[in-house]
Design a protein around this motif. Structure first.
Motif, PDB file in Angstrom:
ATOM      1  N   MET A   1     -10.679  24.015 -14.896  1.00  0.00           N
ATOM      2  CA  MET A   1     -10.823  24.834 -13.686  1.00  0.00           C
ATOM      3  C   MET A   1      -9.577  24.702 -12.810  1.00  0.00           C
ATOM      4  N   ILE A   2      -8.967  25.809 -12.482  1.00  0.00           N
ATOM      5  CA  ILE A   2      -7.780  25.814 -11.638  1.00  0.00           C
ATOM      6  C   ILE A   2      -8.189  25.897 -10.167  1.00  0.00           C
ATOM      7  N   THR A   3      -7.641  24.982  -9.374  1.00  0.00           N
ATOM      8  CA  THR A   3      -7.893  25.009  -7.934  1.00  0.00           C
ATOM      9  C   THR A   3      -6.614  25.240  -7.129  1.00  0.00           C
ATOM     10  N   THR A   4      -5.459  24.984  -7.760  1.00  0.00           N
ATOM     11  CA  THR A   4      -4.188  25.019  -7.040  1.00  0.00           C
ATOM     12  C   THR A   4      -3.140  25.767  -7.864  1.00  0.00           C
ATOM     13  N   ILE A   5      -2.422  26.666  -7.196  1.00  0.00           N
ATOM     14  CA  ILE A   5      -1.381  27.448  -7.864  1.00  0.00           C
ATOM     15  C   ILE A   5      -0.044  27.210  -7.172  1.00  0.00           C
ATOM     16  N   PHE A   6       0.936  26.780  -7.958  1.00  0.00           N
ATOM     17  CA  PHE A   6       2.320  26.653  -7.497  1.00  0.00           C
ATOM     18  C   PHE A   6       3.067  27.912  -7.949  1.00  0.00           C
ATOM     19  N   TRP A   7       3.703  28.587  -7.006  1.00  0.00           N
ATOM     20  CA  TRP A   7       4.436  29.807  -7.320  1.00  0.00           C
ATOM     21  C   TRP A   7       5.943  29.587  -7.208  1.00  0.00           C
ATOM     22  N   ASP A   8       6.671  29.994  -8.237  1.00  0.00           N
ATOM     23  CA  ASP A   8       8.096  30.197  -8.059  1.00  0.00           C
ATOM     24  C   ASP A   8       8.250  31.447  -7.191  1.00  0.00           C
ATOM     25  N   PHE A   9       9.431  31.666  -6.624  1.00  0.00           N
ATOM     26  CA  PHE A   9       9.615  32.805  -5.720  1.00  0.00           C
ATOM     27  C   PHE A   9      10.422  33.935  -6.360  1.00  0.00           C
TER      28      PHE A   9
ATOM     29  N   PHE B   1      -2.401  39.832  -6.194  1.00  0.00           N
ATOM     30  CA  PHE B   1      -3.221  38.676  -6.598  1.00  0.00           C
ATOM     31  C   PHE B   1      -3.244  37.625  -5.499  1.00  0.00           C
ATOM     32  N   VAL B   2      -2.085  37.331  -4.930  1.00  0.00           N
ATOM     33  CA  VAL B   2      -2.005  36.328  -3.863  1.00  0.00           C
ATOM     34  C   VAL B   2      -2.877  36.731  -2.682  1.00  0.00           C
ATOM     35  N   LYS B   3      -2.738  37.949  -2.233  1.00  0.00           N
ATOM     36  CA  LYS B   3      -3.468  38.398  -1.047  1.00  0.00           C
ATOM     37  C   LYS B   3      -4.981  38.419  -1.272  1.00  0.00           C
ATOM     38  N   GLU B   4      -5.390  38.705  -2.507  1.00  0.00           N
ATOM     39  CA  GLU B   4      -6.812  38.755  -2.823  1.00  0.00           C
ATOM     40  C   GLU B   4      -7.418  37.375  -3.054  1.00  0.00           C
ATOM     41  N   ASN B   5      -6.578  36.371  -3.356  1.00  0.00           N
ATOM     42  CA  ASN B   5      -7.112  35.077  -3.789  1.00  0.00           C
ATOM     43  C   ASN B   5      -6.614  33.861  -3.015  1.00  0.00           C
ATOM     44  N   TYR B   6      -5.799  34.050  -1.977  1.00  0.00           N
ATOM     45  CA  TYR B   6      -5.222  32.874  -1.314  1.00  0.00           C
ATOM     46  C   TYR B   6      -6.261  32.011  -0.612  1.00  0.00           C
ATOM     47  N   GLN B   7      -7.440  32.567  -0.333  1.00  0.00           N
ATOM     48  CA  GLN B   7      -8.501  31.753   0.265  1.00  0.00           C
ATOM     49  C   GLN B   7      -9.356  31.071  -0.798  1.00  0.00           C
ATOM     50  N   LYS B   8      -9.187  31.475  -2.044  1.00  0.00           N
ATOM     51  CA  LYS B   8      -9.940  30.891  -3.158  1.00  0.00           C
ATOM     52  C   LYS B   8      -9.212  29.705  -3.771  1.00  0.00           C
ATOM     53  N   TYR B   9      -7.862  29.778  -3.796  1.00  0.00           N
ATOM     54  CA  TYR B   9      -7.035  28.729  -4.387  1.00  0.00           C
ATOM     55  C   TYR B   9      -6.105  28.126  -3.332  1.00  0.00           C
ATOM     56  N   ASN B  10      -5.691  26.880  -3.576  1.00  0.00           N
ATOM     57  CA  ASN B  10      -4.607  26.297  -2.780  1.00  0.00           C
ATOM     58  C   ASN B  10      -3.302  26.861  -3.340  1.00  0.00           C
ATOM     59  N   MET B  11      -2.550  27.594  -2.540  1.00  0.00           N
ATOM     60  CA  MET B  11      -1.324  28.207  -3.027  1.00  0.00           C
ATOM     61  C   MET B  11      -0.102  27.639  -2.312  1.00  0.00           C
TER      62      MET B  11
ATOM     63  N   LYS C   1      -4.524  18.306 -13.641  1.00  0.00           N
ATOM     64  CA  LYS C   1      -5.114  19.206 -14.634  1.00  0.00           C
ATOM     65  C   LYS C   1      -5.767  20.434 -13.999  1.00  0.00           C
ATOM     66  N   GLU C   2      -5.929  20.416 -12.679  1.00  0.00           N
ATOM     67  CA  GLU C   2      -6.498  21.567 -11.972  1.00  0.00           C
ATOM     68  C   GLU C   2      -5.411  22.444 -11.339  1.00  0.00           C
ATOM     69  N   CYS C   3      -4.147  22.146 -11.683  1.00  0.00           N
ATOM     70  CA  CYS C   3      -3.016  22.872 -11.086  1.00  0.00           C
ATOM     71  C   CYS C   3      -2.248  23.655 -12.149  1.00  0.00           C
TER      72      CYS C   3
ATOM     73  N   ILE D   1       1.230  19.361 -15.154  1.00  0.00           N
ATOM     74  CA  ILE D   1       0.356  20.460 -14.739  1.00  0.00           C
ATOM     75  C   ILE D   1       0.572  21.628 -15.700  1.00  0.00           C
ATOM     76  N   GLN D   2      -0.331  22.581 -15.671  1.00  0.00           N
ATOM     77  CA  GLN D   2      -0.242  23.724 -16.571  1.00  0.00           C
ATOM     78  C   GLN D   2       0.892  24.658 -16.139  1.00  0.00           C
ATOM     79  N   PHE D   3       1.349  25.483 -17.102  1.00  0.00           N
ATOM     80  CA  PHE D   3       2.430  26.425 -16.823  1.00  0.00           C
ATOM     81  C   PHE D   3       2.082  27.788 -17.384  1.00  0.00           C
ATOM     82  N   LEU D   4       2.358  28.832 -16.606  1.00  0.00           N
ATOM     83  CA  LEU D   4       2.225  30.206 -17.073  1.00  0.00           C
ATOM     84  C   LEU D   4       3.549  30.927 -16.840  1.00  0.00           C
TER      85      LEU D   4
END
Length: 202
Positions: free
Chosen positions: A1-9, A100-110, A160-162, A180-183
């Motif tokens: 289960m993913i709870t946190t998303i790290f974004w490159d810019f 995606f960010v705007k729709e989900n930023y309250q669901k995940y730690n971004m 493992k949740e990131c 952490i996972q990578f996409l």
């Protein structure tokens, strides 16, 4: 289960890579074109590395000249002026990821973790109205591997949740180093090697 998303810019949230390419060419316009070309090859092969590393590479590796931290900062500041003049532009935002960010930023730690200058990124993000979507916006001169580690430790996240979403091998290395996972996103070569980010993945 993913709870946190790290974004490159760059190349992930904003189509800014071409602007940054041009920025290096403009700042170093008075140097031989063949030397600048060597820097551009290094820059484009290492998208996740900071401008501080790249300017040092140009002077020390390409030109075989010593350069101080203070001198590197002068070049970085000149580069940043060009970036701030050209990147506070909502038309450069990448619709798929920003939706995606705007729709989900309250669901995940971004969080944004980027090789670009941290102060500059915060100004750009605020200027285009996306800063409120992220719990933190971090960049160079701290290396990306350390930025990710800092955010993990500060917030006591479970690795493992990131997941880190990026477009360069340096992004993958930062994720791998911190377990952490990578996409992969917006880079055909990376997508062929690693799982690809699509909004439907989440």
């Amino acid at each position: 289960m993913i709870t946190t998303i790290f974004w490159d810019f760059d190349g992930v949230l904003m189509n800014s890579n071409a602007v940054r390419d041009k920025g290096f060419e403009m700042v170093l316009a008075n140097y031989p074109k063949d030397q600048v070309k060597q820097l551009m090859n290094f820059h484009q092969a290492n998208g996740g590395l900071s401008r501080y590393v790249k300017f040092r590479y140009f002077f020390e590796e390409v030109r075989c000249e010593k350069i101080t931290d203070e001198q590197v900062q002068v070049w970085a500041d000149q580069f940043s002026e060009i970036m701030l003049a050209n990147l506070i532009n909502k038309d450069l935002l990448i619709k798929e990821t920003l939706d995606f960010v705007k729709e989900n930023y309250q669901k995940y730690n971004m969080h944004i973790v980027s090789g670009s200058d941290g102060n500059e990124l915060r100004q750009i993000s605020k200027g285009v109205g996306i800063d409120q979507c992220f719990k933190s916006i971090e960049g160079s001169p701290t290396p990306k591997k350390q930025l990710v580690a800092n955010v993990l430790n500060k917030n006591n996240y479970t690795p493992k949740e990131c997941v880190l979403i990026g477009d360069s091998i340096n992004d993958f290395e930062a994720a791998h180093k911190n377990k952490i996972q990578f996409l992969a996103y917006n880079n055909k070569e990376l997508v062929l090697t690693y799982p690809e980010f699509k909004p439907s993945n989440f």
